[in-house]
Design a protein around this motif. Structure first.
Motif, PDB file in Angstrom:
ATOM      1  N   VAL A 105      21.959  -3.029  13.584  1.00  0.00           N
ATOM      2  CA  VAL A 105      22.391  -2.228  12.430  1.00  0.00           C
ATOM      3  C   VAL A 105      23.642  -2.840  11.808  1.00  0.00           C
ATOM      4  CG1 VAL A 105      23.291   0.018  11.724  1.00  0.00           C
ATOM      5  CG2 VAL A 105      21.323  -0.109  13.260  1.00  0.00           C
ATOM      6  N   LEU A 106      24.550  -3.331  12.649  1.00  0.00           N
ATOM      7  CA  LEU A 106      25.762  -3.978  12.137  1.00  0.00           C
ATOM      8  C   LEU A 106      25.408  -5.217  11.319  1.00  0.00           C
ATOM      9  CD1 LEU A 106      28.868  -4.068  12.099  1.00  0.00           C
ATOM     10  CD2 LEU A 106      28.754  -5.413  14.214  1.00  0.00           C
ATOM     11  N   PHE A 107      24.465  -6.012  11.794  1.00  0.00           N
ATOM     12  CA  PHE A 107      24.016  -7.170  11.031  1.00  0.00           C
ATOM     13  C   PHE A 107      23.424  -6.746   9.685  1.00  0.00           C
ATOM     14  CE2 PHE A 107      23.235  -9.653  15.217  1.00  0.00           C
ATOM     15  CZ  PHE A 107      24.562 -10.040  15.235  1.00  0.00           C
ATOM     16  N   GLY A 108      22.649  -5.669   9.698  1.00  0.00           N
ATOM     17  CA  GLY A 108      22.083  -5.172   8.444  1.00  0.00           C
ATOM     18  C   GLY A 108      23.150  -4.695   7.480  1.00  0.00           C
ATOM     19  N   ALA A 109      24.207  -4.061   8.027  1.00  0.00           N
ATOM     20  CA  ALA A 109      25.299  -3.591   7.167  1.00  0.00           C
ATOM     21  C   ALA A 109      26.019  -4.764   6.512  1.00  0.00           C
ATOM     22  CB  ALA A 109      26.278  -2.749   7.983  1.00  0.00           C
ATOM     23  N   VAL A 110      26.206  -5.857   7.259  1.00  0.00           N
ATOM     24  CA  VAL A 110      26.834  -7.047   6.677  1.00  0.00           C
ATOM     25  C   VAL A 110      25.974  -7.596   5.542  1.00  0.00           C
ATOM     26  CG1 VAL A 110      27.525  -9.431   7.153  1.00  0.00           C
ATOM     27  CG2 VAL A 110      28.067  -7.624   8.795  1.00  0.00           C
ATOM     28  N   THR A 111      24.665  -7.585   5.729  1.00  0.00           N
ATOM     29  CA  THR A 111      23.755  -8.046   4.677  1.00  0.00           C
ATOM     30  C   THR A 111      23.882  -7.194   3.428  1.00  0.00           C
ATOM     31  OG1 THR A 111      22.196  -8.848   6.359  1.00  0.00           O
ATOM     32  CG2 THR A 111      21.343  -8.521   4.127  1.00  0.00           C
TER      33      THR A 111
END
Length: 376
Positions: free
Chosen positions: A189-195
């Protein structure tokens, strides 16, 4: 991108089919399952069929009458607000208790929370067009899968160069053997938020660039194939350049959702390929003895796939998420990747912004023409 987009005029009519569906589906709680016996599921099936039928009828009605009067809107809201109280009271009168279809006791507060949550979710989904965005994302994901050889052939080599050697780090295998799946999910989810944050920054730059190029040729080309194709744009742009049309915060959020959904779906295609690659690599290279030496103890086996250590699955998931984020950010910044993967998405957004600028001017300057063409 509709100007004057409001709750009573635009959102509530589009919410009506979903709210009606939820209200009718709640009638399942009126079925006394304990006394219905083997016919309970037949009764529930009848409720489901009736709900879907009424949903289709209400949807067709809303399409023919896209706006409600204030009296109609208040009546719809009052009827929905009464459902959390009416349903349990009716069942209490019929069955003597308030239970869910599974037989558990449900309090009045539970009904109120459920109906309120459904209303809020439907409001957000309707306001920002989540359904349309989801359908578009699915269509583009199918397109990406058809072109997966080209997509993966361009994306995977660079991603593997960044991630491959980290895969053979013993400390990482130790951490993944002990890390729970919900923590791994939070990392994804953190990776998705960065995207999404990267997409938001890029979107702001693209909006500024489009606002500087609202020339007559650009406007005419963008309006082809739309209801604004026959509008005399040359009369709307006497100086050859349309002034910038500032967007509201809601419109910018809607554009961000469009861009983010496309980027995340495209990243999911790459992530799935990376996950498959690292699973295959781990099976071929990392033997049980090697995994035990790296972890320092006997590897924990996966529940679903007992033949695979859970550390391998979590490692593959972690690298797939990181690689997807890296691909998405690179596709928006690197010149070569941008042309291949990001330009088609931006082209759609640029056209939407350009047509919206013409639409806003037409709405203000030629209301008679606008009304005659049925444009809202």
């Amino acid at each position: 991108m509709i100007e004057g987009y409001g709750f009573f005029d635009h959102v509530l009519p589009r919410m009506l089919p979903s709210l009606t569906c939820v209200a009718l589906a709640s009638l399942a709680w009126l079925i006394p399952l304990r006394s219905a016996g083997s016919q309970a599921w037949i009764l529930l099936g009848g409720v489901a069929v009736t709900t879907l039928t009424v949903w289709g009828i209400v949807t067709a009605f809303v399409r023919r009458l896209p706006r409600f009067s204030r009296t109609t809107a208040i009546a719809v809201l009052a009827a929905y607000a009464a459902m959390p109280v009416a349903v349990p009271l009716i069942q209490l009168a019929v069955d003597g208790t308030v239970t869910a279809p599974g037989g558990s006791v449900v309090g009045l507060l539970g009904f109120v929370i459920f109906f309120a949550a459904v209303f809020l979710a439907t409001l957000l989904a309707t306001t920002y067009g989540f359904g349309t965005l989801l359908r578009r994302a699915v269509r583009h994901s199918v397109f990406d899968l058809r072109n997966s050889v080209h997509l993966l052939g361009r994306a995977l080599p660079a991603l593997l160069f960044v991630t491959l050697f980290l895969f053979f780090t013993g400390e990482l295998w130790q951490a993944m053997n002990r890390l729970s799946w919900w923590r791994v999910s939070l990392v994804i989810v953190l990776f998705g938020a960065v995207t999404v944050l990267a997409a938001a920054a890029r979107l702001r730059d693209e909006i500024g660039r489009v606002e500087q190029d609202l020339s007559l040729p650009t406007l005419s080309a963008a309006c082809q194939g739309t209801p604004l194709a026959g509008v005399p744009i040359e009369h709307l742009v006497p100086n050859g350049q349309l002034p910038a049309m500032p967007l509201t915060a809601r419109q910018e959020r809607n554009l961000l959702l469009m861009l983010a959904s496309r980027q995340l779906v495209q990243a999911a295609v790459v992530g799935l390929a990376l996950f498959t690659f690292f699973i295959a690599l781990g099976v071929l290279v990392v033997t049980p003895e090697t995994a035990k030496q790296w972890i320092g103890e006997e590897p924990e086996a996966s529940v679903l796939l007992p033949a695979l250590p859970v550390a391998l699955l979590r490692n593959a998931t972690l690298f797939a998420g990181f690689g997807s984020m890296y691909f998405s950010v690179t596709s928006m910044t690197d010149t070569d990747h941008r042309q291949q993967f990001f330009a088609p998405i931006i082209d759609e957004i640029e056209r939407a912004l350009t047509v919206h600028a013409v639409y806003a001017v037409v709405r203000e300057t030629i209301p008679a023409t606008l009304s005659g063409r049925g444009i809202r």
